[in-house]
Design an enzyme around this catalytic site. Sequence first.
Site, PDB file in Angstrom:
ATOM      1  N   CYS A   9       0.836  -1.210   0.000  1.00 23.90           N
ATOM      2  CA  CYS A   9       0.000   0.000   0.000  1.00 23.90           C
ATOM      3  C   CYS A   9       0.873   1.264   0.000  1.00 23.90           C
ATOM      4  O   CYS A   9       1.475   1.578  -1.015  1.00 23.90           O
ATOM      5  CB  CYS A   9      -0.974  -0.036   1.167  1.00 23.90           C
ATOM      6  SG  CYS A   9      -2.295   1.164   0.998  1.00 23.90           S
ATOM      7  N   HIS A  52      -3.484  -5.523   1.173  1.00 20.44           N
ATOM      8  CA  HIS A  52      -2.778  -5.718   2.451  1.00 20.44           C
ATOM      9  C   HIS A  52      -2.728  -7.195   2.860  1.00 20.44           C
ATOM     10  O   HIS A  52      -3.680  -7.669   3.509  1.00 20.44           O
ATOM     11  CB  HIS A  52      -3.507  -4.955   3.558  1.00 20.44           C
ATOM     12  CG  HIS A  52      -3.289  -3.484   3.530  1.00 20.44           C
ATOM     13  ND1 HIS A  52      -2.338  -2.852   4.297  1.00 20.44           N
ATOM     14  CD2 HIS A  52      -3.910  -2.503   2.833  1.00 20.44           C
ATOM     15  CE1 HIS A  52      -2.385  -1.542   4.081  1.00 20.44           C
ATOM     16  NE2 HIS A  52      -3.329  -1.307   3.192  1.00 20.44           N
ATOM     17  N   GLU A  81      -0.981  -8.488   5.227  1.00 19.45           N
ATOM     18  CA  GLU A  81      -0.867  -8.593   6.694  1.00 19.45           C
ATOM     19  C   GLU A  81      -2.233  -8.493   7.382  1.00 19.45           C
ATOM     20  O   GLU A  81      -2.368  -8.852   8.538  1.00 19.45           O
ATOM     21  CB  GLU A  81       0.102  -7.523   7.229  1.00 19.45           C
ATOM     22  CG  GLU A  81      -0.456  -6.128   7.431  1.00 19.45           C
ATOM     23  CD  GLU A  81      -0.692  -5.336   6.154  1.00 19.45           C
ATOM     24  OE1 GLU A  81      -0.508  -5.896   5.051  1.00 19.45           O
ATOM     25  OE2 GLU A  81      -1.082  -4.154   6.252  1.00 19.45           O
TER      26      GLU A  81
END
Lengths: 161, 258
Positions: B87, B212, B214
């Site tokens: 990002c 994302h 994560e």
Amino acid sequence: MQEIEMFVGLKIPDTTAITTFHTLEKMGYENIAKVSRENYYKFEIEGNEDDFNKKIVKVDILVNANKNNFTLLNKGEKIKDASDENVKQINILVQNIDDDSAGIMYTLKQRLGFNEIKKMEKGILWKIFIKDAGNKKTVNEAEEITNNLLINRHYQKYKIV
Amino acid sequence: MKIAVILFPGTNCELETKQALEACGMSADIFRWNLNPEKLEDYDGYVLPGGWSYEDRIRAGVIASKDSIMKKIKEEAKKGKAVLGICNGAQILVESGLIPGLKDEVEIALAPNNKGYLCTWVHIKNNGKNAFNAELKENEVIPLPIAHGEGRFVTQNKNLIDELIKKKQIVFSYCDEKGIIKEEYPINPNGATYNLAGICNEEGNILAMMPHPERATWNRQLPGFEGKSFEENLSLAPASKIFLSIKKYIEENKNARD
């Protein structure tokens, strides 16, 4: 059709302009005296300029009287030049290649009744104050700074104004 | 195996990125931008997490891209170390010219989305072979969240997309849940050229991706987790394979060097 340009600055410290100044220093541009920045709007209207000017500055969407100052220029009027014998002011207008003013224009026309607006543009006006090293050199340096930091040419464009 | 998670002023995904890396068997340190960049040599790889570095001043990622720490990351990447930008991290890699990295200049942009800021779930499809997808099957589709206002890959270089295809630098493309690539919203959420969601460099050791991973490392983070068992929710989700691939890449490279 009347053309009006509106420049909206900050009364409070402009952290983006300050960060830009420090980033330029880190990039090795040691002869920059100051950087400032204003939001830019250009309107093409049908109707009375003075009436429009009185109304548009009262719309909180573009100008918040608590934190913004503004300048309005009618067609043919020029941006105030603060250059002196030591420092040259270069004005760079940065805009997106794709028109991105449709959202604001919709709000102004549909919600706030500015039906006199026929066309509008927006952008950022950067003012770079360069310790003078001759007119041509300062313009070249401002263009270099623009290409290296102020725009990504893959979606933005600029012109010296 | 040690990864540096780079923290710029305004980064805000460093903790979950560190946790995701650790869950995938790597140790991770949060490395502040103002530490001595030379210390980065001690790490096997780098992750630039999401957030708003320098408050997105001027445009997303550009101020951080000029930071001295990026020079060091560039040097370490040249040695073949893995660098992942997620990002805002992807925006920094693009603005620094590391992605796509075919010329020594900024060749692409992450422009404002067609539909403004987006915070939603998307699917991406895996292509090619590089440091970030060895654990993914060919054309595997994985669900991931996005949260960005400036994530639309665009370029004025007419031949760039052809070059990226030819050099297998398109790692992730936005697609539907069956893997079908369509240009329309919401499958291509931000209007990215060629549905680009993640691009790597020619050598395959640097990746810039907008979604994302994560935030989708465990099954409990995925939509519909309520209907699954406790054990299933504790297990790793498909997006963790991106981090597991980095681990595999580092292990293989270390073995090759030794």
